[in-house]
Scaffold this motif. Structure first.
Motif, PDB file in Angstrom:
ATOM      1  N   PRO A 129       0.823  -1.218   0.000  1.00  0.00           N
ATOM      2  CA  PRO A 129       0.000   0.000   0.000  1.00  0.00           C
ATOM      3  C   PRO A 129       0.856   1.267   0.000  1.00  0.00           C
ATOM      4  N   ALA A 130       1.999   1.220   0.699  1.00  0.00           N
ATOM      5  CA  ALA A 130       2.876   2.393   0.771  1.00  0.00           C
ATOM      6  C   ALA A 130       3.431   2.742  -0.600  1.00  0.00           C
ATOM      7  N   VAL A 377      -4.205  12.922  -0.486  1.00  0.00           N
ATOM      8  CA  VAL A 377      -5.194  12.271  -1.345  1.00  0.00           C
ATOM      9  C   VAL A 377      -4.862  10.794  -1.509  1.00  0.00           C
ATOM     10  N   ALA A 378      -3.606  10.498  -1.845  1.00  0.00           N
ATOM     11  CA  ALA A 378      -3.190   9.110  -2.069  1.00  0.00           C
ATOM     12  C   ALA A 378      -3.275   8.292  -0.784  1.00  0.00           C
ATOM     13  N   THR A 385      -0.825   6.071   6.541  1.00  0.00           N
ATOM     14  CA  THR A 385      -0.317   7.373   6.960  1.00  0.00           C
ATOM     15  C   THR A 385       0.867   7.780   6.086  1.00  0.00           C
ATOM     16  N   ILE A 386       1.175   9.066   6.096  1.00  0.00           N
ATOM     17  CA  ILE A 386       2.329   9.542   5.328  1.00  0.00           C
ATOM     18  C   ILE A 386       3.609   8.912   5.855  1.00  0.00           C
ATOM     19  N   ARG A 387       3.689   8.707   7.163  1.00  0.00           N
ATOM     20  CA  ARG A 387       4.892   8.101   7.740  1.00  0.00           C
ATOM     21  C   ARG A 387       5.127   6.703   7.170  1.00  0.00           C
ATOM     22  N   GLU A 388       4.060   5.943   6.935  1.00  0.00           N
ATOM     23  CA  GLU A 388       4.193   4.585   6.410  1.00  0.00           C
ATOM     24  C   GLU A 388       4.741   4.577   4.981  1.00  0.00           C
ATOM     25  N   MET A 389       4.446   5.619   4.209  1.00  0.00           N
ATOM     26  CA  MET A 389       4.870   5.625   2.816  1.00  0.00           C
ATOM     27  C   MET A 389       6.158   6.406   2.602  1.00  0.00           C
ATOM     28  N   LEU A 390       6.750   6.945   3.677  1.00  0.00           N
ATOM     29  CA  LEU A 390       7.866   7.872   3.553  1.00  0.00           C
ATOM     30  C   LEU A 390       9.069   7.249   2.847  1.00  0.00           C
TER      31      LEU A 390
END
Length: 423
Positions: A129-130, A377-378, A385-390
């Motif tokens: 997902p990230a 949005v994504a 969370t944004i932290r997970e995709m950083l």
């Protein structure tokens, strides 16, 4: 310079940028002999420009296209072209975002429309997902570079540059952004085992996908061709885009209901109100900065630090990349472009080249923490969370930064197409 630092201090407290701009200017004017009536005059002047009509119309056209089934058809056609490559759905995401960019010119619209269709499919095919969210956000940043482009319209009005030339100047950098992201996606997918479709789409399947998407694909050709051919202005092209979206989505695809049309008009009105409020107060703030000779101070400071246009562009890039992480694109354009304009002219930097460089800087900011709108949005679609995709985001920002360096130091990547078209 103290006024600019004061503006950022107020903004970081949490006050919206438009109110921050107005408050700082009001406080500054109270300490002068200037009449307060000038506030209303300068705010009106800030939006009294015919070219700004394009902003709500392009927003409306993008919403109508997303609601009218155009994004779904573009995605299906893209899958028939590149879905069998390694990281196939990732490739589809990038190609569909590039095509959608030529239809709407909006990073948020591209991220929402393409992400809403593909993020769940990517996760179902074992993409993390990230990574799915990071790829959709960075691919969505192509939206404001490939014409039509709202940031380039705003920039063109600020510096009195040809919007048609700016639109054409954005084509090569926008396409290169997509290519660089596709190369990165290929390597990442090979490493992580993200597979494409097991079978390549047949010629018949590609022909069917093209037939289904042909009306959507014709739209950027009509808009860009009309501008190049002198049939209509960039502002008039926005009205053509709205009419085309209504006809295709409502009468041909028959997916536009009155409810969807009403929702698109309301959303365009709200977004336009937000953007025009920023433009009004930003024009007031920049006028006050000009009275205080701040742009000249900024130019003098930079001239003392650098002695070539390449050094100046390097410093401007750093400032804009940082600013883009916490200021929206329209605000950053109206604040920083007038501040940097004296040094741009001092080093004879081409205004079309500079405009596209600024636009790329700020669109990278749209997918950069902490306030990158494409990220929210994504992440909302992917439910992370944004932290997970950083981590994945940082990897995908590398090709965008390489592209920024390329167009900064090789101006021909921007100016070649407008020049060869004789604009």
């Amino acid at each position: 310079m103290g006024w600019i630092l004061g503006l950022f201090a107020i903004f970081l407290v949490g006050i919206p940028i438009s109110f921050s701009l107005g408050f700082v200017t009001l406080v500054g004017l109270l300490g002068t002999s200037l009449p307060l009536e000038v506030i209303v005059q300068r705010m009106f002047t800030g939006v009294d420009n015919f070219a700004f009509i394009a902003i709500p119309l392009f927003i409306l056209a993008g919403d109508l296209m997303a609601a009218g089934g155009i994004s779904k058809r573009l995605t299906n056609f893209s899958e028939s072209l590149v879905g069998h490559w390694p990281g196939g759905l990732g490739m589809v995401t990038i190609v569909a975002s590039m095509i959608f960019a030529a239809v709407t010119g909006s990073a948020i619209a591209a991220t929402a429309a393409i992400g809403g269709i593909l993020i769940s499919e990517m996760v179902n095919k074992n993409y993390s997902p990230a990574y799915s969210a990071a790829l959709v956000a960075t691919a969505g940043s192509i939206g404001p570079i490939i014409p039509p482009s709202i940031p380039l319209v705003v920039y063109g009005v600020i510096v009195s540059a040809s919007i048609a030339k700016l639109f054409m100047g954005g084509i090569v950098p926008g396409v290169l952004m997509g290519i660089f992201l596709m190369i990165s996606n290929w390597f990442i997918s090979k490493q992580r085992g993200y597979q494409g479709s097991k079978t390549r789409a047949t010629v018949a399947e590609r022909r069917a996908g093209l037939k289904d998407a042909i009306l959507a694909l014709l739209m950027p050709i009509i808009i860009i061709g009309g501008i190049i051919g002198g049939i209509f202005t960039p502002t008039e092209s926005a009205a053509v885009a709205v009419a085309y979206a209504l006809i295709v989505g409502g009468l041909v695809y028959r997916e536009l209901s009155w409810k969807k049309i009403w929702k698109a008009f309301v959303n365009a009105a709200i977004m336009n109100g937000i953007i025009l409020t920023v433009l009004m107060t930003a024009n007031l703030f920049i006028w006050f900065m000009t009275v205080k000779m701040v742009p000249q101070e900024v130019a003098a400071t930079l001239m003392s630090l650098v002695h070539s246009k390449w050094g100046a562009l390097f410093i401007i890039n750093i400032v804009l990349l940082i600013a883009g992480t916490f200021i929206d694109t329209t605000s950053a354009l109206t604040i920083f472009v007038p501040l940097f304009l004296p040094i741009v002219k001092a080093f004879n930097i081409d205004l079309i080249h500079f405009g596209v460089v600024v636009a790329v800087n700020l669109t990278i900011g749209m997918c950069t923490p902490p306030l990158g709108v494409c990220l929210f949005v994504a992440c909302g679609i992917a439910k992370i969370t944004i932290r997970e995709m950083l981590k994945d985001l940082c990897i995908l920002l590398i090709p965008l930064l390489i592209l920024l360096a390329l167009i900064t130091y090789i101006p021909a990547t921007v100016t070649w197409l407008p020049n060869i078209l004789g604009l």
